[in-house]
Scaffold this active site. Structure first.
Site, mmCIF file in Angstrom:
data_model
loop_
_atom_site.group_PDB
_atom_site.id
_atom_site.type_symbol
_atom_site.label_atom_id
_atom_site.label_comp_id
_atom_site.label_asym_id
_atom_site.label_seq_id
_atom_site.Cartn_x
_atom_site.Cartn_y
_atom_site.Cartn_z
ATOM 1 N N ASN A 1 10.707 -106.030 -51.751
ATOM 2 C CA ASN A 1 10.796 -104.475 -51.862
ATOM 3 C C ASN A 1 9.550 -104.149 -52.240
ATOM 4 O OD1 ASN A 1 13.497 -104.454 -51.411
ATOM 5 N ND2 ASN A 1 14.131 -105.178 -53.463
ATOM 6 N N ARG A 2 8.411 -104.689 -52.069
ATOM 7 C CA ARG A 2 7.056 -104.290 -52.432
ATOM 8 C C ARG A 2 6.631 -104.188 -53.840
ATOM 9 N NH1 ARG A 2 6.487 -106.146 -48.122
ATOM 10 N NH2 ARG A 2 5.814 -105.182 -46.513
#
Ligand SMILES: Cc1cc2nc3c(=O)[nH]c(=O)nc-3n(C[C@H](O)[C@H](O)[C@H](O)COP(=O)(O)O)c2cc1C
Length: 216
Positions: free
Chosen positions: A193-194
């Site tokens: 999710n970065r």
């Protein structure tokens, strides 16, 4: 050519995490741990290939890949032509950035530092260990200068091969090592999710290191 849309290139990074509790006091120890892992990883070819960025006298940054040849508690050493574009840039501004990206490990390391030439005898020692072909290459190439043709380069090398046949090949004075003394080292570990892990070490005046987590 049609424009090439890469907006669907997307990868989730899930291999590992980087937690403060696993970070040693000295970032060189951390570097060693990550470097050995990269070096032993089948996913990484030439773990010691790193990008070195300099600021040129034209005001532009320029990055190119060189090979890391040694690291110690003092810093990181690479070899090049002192008269090259990077050599000239360093002579004017000794602040540089090194970076490694080991895609298979989802890891990046970014090192800011100040660079200096290493002692001549150390450059001699490393030059001596190189194969003759590489030694002659250092003589044949005025690195970063414009050349008329490939042929000109090949002929220069041939001439040098004759000149140095059965002779010791000394180190050209304009070729040698640079030591990058780090002032900050950032370790980046890709996460889902970065929400990546970024741990940055910053050097203090008393040579201790401050460790901070940075937002991804
Ligand atoms: C994998 C790889 C390793 C390289 N290693 C070196 C090196 O150790 N020293 C060097 O001077 N150039 C090395 N080069 C070439 C540099 O990228 C660059 O072309 C050269 O140093 C001239 O850069 P400059 O004109 O910006 O000074 C390497 C290139 C690659 C792709």
């Amino acid at each position: 050519m049609q424009s090439q849309d890469l907006s669907n290139y997307r990868k989730s990074y899930e291999k590992q995490e980087l937690l403060e509790k696993n970070c040693p006091e000295d970032p060189i120890e951390m570097f060693r741990d990550w470097f050995i892992t990269a070096d032993q990883s089948e996913t990484v070819d030439e773990a010691n290939a790193m990008t070195v960025s300099t600021i040129g006298s034209d005001g532009f940054p320029k990055s190119r890949v060189v090979l890391l040849k040694k690291y110690t508690y003092e810093g990181f050493i690479f070899y090049t032509n002192y008269n090259s574009e990077k050599g000239k840039a360093i002579a004017k501004n000794n602040k540089v950035c090194l970076s490694f990206f080991w895609a298979g490990l989802e890891r990046q390391i970014i090192i800011k530092g100040e660079v200096e030439k290493i002692a001549e005898n150390l450059s001699d020692g490393y030059f001596e260990s190189r194969p003759d072909g590489s030694k002659l290459g250092a003589w044949a190439s005025n690195q970063s200068e414009v050349v008329a043709s490939r042929q000109e380069l090949d002929e220069r090398l041939k001439k040098l091969e004759k000149e140095f046949e059965n002779k010791d090949i000394p180190r050209p004075k304009h070729w040698g090592g640079y030591l990058v003394r780090p002032i900050s080292i950032e370790f980046w570990q890709g996460r889902p999710n970065r929400m990546h892990d970024r741990i940055r070490y910053t050097l203090n005046d008393d040579f201790s290191w401050t460790v901070n987590r940075l937002a991804p």
